[in-house]
Design an enzyme around this catalytic site. Sequence first.
Site, mmCIF file in Angstrom:
data_model
loop_
_atom_site.group_PDB
_atom_site.id
_atom_site.type_symbol
_atom_site.label_atom_id
_atom_site.label_comp_id
_atom_site.label_asym_id
_atom_site.label_seq_id
_atom_site.Cartn_x
_atom_site.Cartn_y
_atom_site.Cartn_z
ATOM 1 N N GLN A 127 28.668 58.468 8.944
ATOM 2 C CA GLN A 127 27.983 57.387 10.330
ATOM 3 C C GLN A 127 28.256 55.920 9.694
ATOM 4 O O GLN A 127 27.075 55.808 8.431
ATOM 5 C CB GLN A 127 26.637 57.807 10.853
ATOM 6 N N GLY A 128 28.716 54.707 9.451
ATOM 7 C CA GLY A 128 28.618 53.436 9.109
ATOM 8 C C GLY A 128 29.698 53.491 8.884
ATOM 9 O O GLY A 128 30.262 52.192 8.211
ATOM 10 N N ASP A 129 30.385 54.231 8.270
ATOM 11 C CA ASP A 129 31.459 54.230 7.342
ATOM 12 C C ASP A 129 33.233 53.553 8.338
ATOM 13 O O ASP A 129 34.193 53.466 8.430
ATOM 14 C CB ASP A 129 32.352 54.621 6.700
ATOM 15 N N SER A 130 33.097 53.579 9.740
ATOM 16 C CA SER A 130 33.565 53.578 10.586
ATOM 17 C C SER A 130 34.359 52.150 10.642
ATOM 18 O O SER A 130 33.688 51.281 10.859
ATOM 19 C CB SER A 130 33.159 53.983 12.494
ATOM 20 N N ASP B 31 42.465 54.923 17.741
ATOM 21 C CA ASP B 31 41.282 54.400 17.607
ATOM 22 C C ASP B 31 41.533 53.447 16.501
ATOM 23 O O ASP B 31 41.423 53.387 15.042
ATOM 24 C CB ASP B 31 40.156 55.741 17.148
ATOM 25 N N HIS C 1 36.273 52.475 18.588
ATOM 26 C CA HIS C 1 35.113 52.842 18.778
ATOM 27 C C HIS C 1 33.876 52.120 17.490
ATOM 28 O O HIS C 1 32.807 52.100 18.428
ATOM 29 C CB HIS C 1 34.959 54.286 18.619
HETATM 30 N N1 ARG Z 1 32.231 57.733 13.506
HETATM 31 C C1 ARG Z 1 31.754 57.397 12.116
HETATM 32 C C2 ARG Z 1 31.318 56.303 12.430
HETATM 33 O O1 ARG Z 1 31.143 55.798 13.502
HETATM 34 C C3 ARG Z 1 32.493 57.776 11.523
HETATM 35 C C4 ARG Z 1 32.359 59.161 11.277
HETATM 36 C C5 ARG Z 1 32.543 59.804 9.546
HETATM 37 N N2 ARG Z 1 33.090 61.373 9.749
HETATM 38 C C6 ARG Z 1 33.286 61.654 8.908
HETATM 39 N N3 ARG Z 1 32.622 63.318 8.421
HETATM 40 N N4 ARG Z 1 33.778 61.585 7.747
HETATM 41 O O2 ARG Z 1 30.447 55.360 11.348
#
Ligand code: ARG
Length: 249
Positions: free
Chosen positions: A199-202, A103, A59
């Site tokens: 968000q951003g850790d992905s 993913d 993603h």
């Molecule tokens: N989808 C998020 C990203 O793009 C990561 C989300 C992780 N969320 C969580 N609750 N651990 O950075």
Amino acid sequence: MKILLLICLSLSQSYANKIIGGQNADEGQFPSMALQTNLGSFFCGGTIISEYDVLSAAHCDRISLTGHQVVAGTTKRLSGGVVKAVVGKVVHSAYDSSTFSSDIMILRVEHAFRFNDDRFPLTAAPFAIDRPAEGTPITVAGWGDTDISSGQTIPTDLQYVVVSVIADDTCNSAAAYNGSVLDGMICMGDMAGGIDSCQGDSGGPAYITGTDVVAGITSWGYGCALENKPGVYTDVAYFSDWIALYMIG
Ligand code: ARG
């Protein structure tokens, strides 16, 4: 009564800070940690798994290769480290953006990472072959949002937090994700909330704590660090054959 409730909410939210609930990493602590930039702007994490390959989340693939770079060998989001152009990528063919199934993605850099360069502590993380058992301590790292209460707060310093592997049954229970955690996903966090990626850790790593072994790729979650809503990660062991097939080494 309403005012009291609001105060409690804002207190609990300001308490739930950093990666969420984490701390600054030391320089060299996570030598396989990488970040991705598009035209110079940070957008996702990654993990070096060979001198040419960086493991990340499918993603995170929403940009063209032009202007896509990987930065590694620094805990600072905006300075230091080595910068490599991304010249290729393999996105899992079964990736589904509506379920986040499969993913996973491998990025290929133009010039090899040098692992014996004293200036930058860099290493290739071994990837997990066996799925870590329930309760295994896991260290998640990244430059993702540290404060969900005030829009996006992206830190300058790399953050990390120790969570643990949560059983699928628990994570898929009605109070939690109610069946949305599919094969190839693994929950890592704390059902009580307070510590999590965000968000951003992905695309970044979830390591077996105390080792360089990458067992998870930060993928999704409902909010961040909420009770009964732990982080969901791509189960690296589940995809270890796929990784071995598509990395060039
Ligand atoms: N989808 C998020 C990203 O793009 C990561 C989300 C992780 N969320 C969580 N609750 N651990 O950075």
